[in-house]
Design a protein around this motif. Sequence first.
Motif, short mmCIF file in Angstrom:
data_model
loop_
_atom_site.label_atom_id
_atom_site.label_comp_id
_atom_site.label_asym_id
_atom_site.label_seq_id
_atom_site.Cartn_x
_atom_site.Cartn_y
_atom_site.Cartn_z
N TYR A 251 52.70 14.38 -51.36
CA TYR A 251 51.40 13.81 -51.04
C TYR A 251 50.32 14.87 -51.21
O TYR A 251 50.60 16.05 -51.29
N LEU A 252 49.09 14.39 -51.27
CA LEU A 252 47.92 15.27 -51.35
C LEU A 252 47.14 15.16 -50.05
O LEU A 252 46.97 14.07 -49.51
N HIS A 253 46.66 16.30 -49.58
CA HIS A 253 45.77 16.30 -48.44
C HIS A 253 44.41 15.74 -48.86
O HIS A 253 44.09 15.70 -50.06
N ARG A 254 43.63 15.37 -47.92
CA ARG A 254 42.36 14.68 -48.18
C ARG A 254 41.49 15.31 -49.27
O ARG A 254 41.02 14.64 -50.16
N HIS A 255 41.28 16.61 -49.20
CA HIS A 255 40.38 17.27 -50.15
C HIS A 255 41.12 18.10 -51.20
O HIS A 255 40.50 18.83 -51.97
N GLU A 256 42.43 17.97 -51.24
CA GLU A 256 43.23 18.74 -52.19
C GLU A 256 43.12 18.14 -53.59
O GLU A 256 43.22 16.93 -53.77
N ALA B 210 48.05 21.03 -56.20
CA ALA B 210 49.18 20.76 -55.31
C ALA B 210 50.31 21.74 -55.58
O ALA B 210 50.57 22.11 -56.73
N ARG C 138 47.82 9.97 -52.34
CA ARG C 138 46.96 10.04 -51.14
C ARG C 138 47.32 8.92 -50.17
O ARG C 138 46.49 8.12 -49.81
#
Length: 77
Positions: free
Chosen positions: A33-38, A43, A76
């Motif tokens: 998964y990706l963090h909000r602002h990543e 990644a 996300r």
Amino acid sequence: METTGHHTLNDLFAQLGLASDDAAIDEFLIAHYLHRHEKLAAAPFWTQGQREFLEEAIRDDSDWCVAVDELDSLLRH
């Protein structure tokens, strides 16, 4: 023969050297998964070559952009 135009998510996974069948993609999306602002290419789970491909696809607005954007969205969750 590959034609330019629309690439599917399966095509993108194959291009990235990953298993590209639907089950493998589902497993990848569950495990990553990706963090909000990543940013997608930042990644930690990409290799350097994968990261460069993703960065180039977005930067150059290539015919891979739609599939790359779809992957970004799916990561996300």
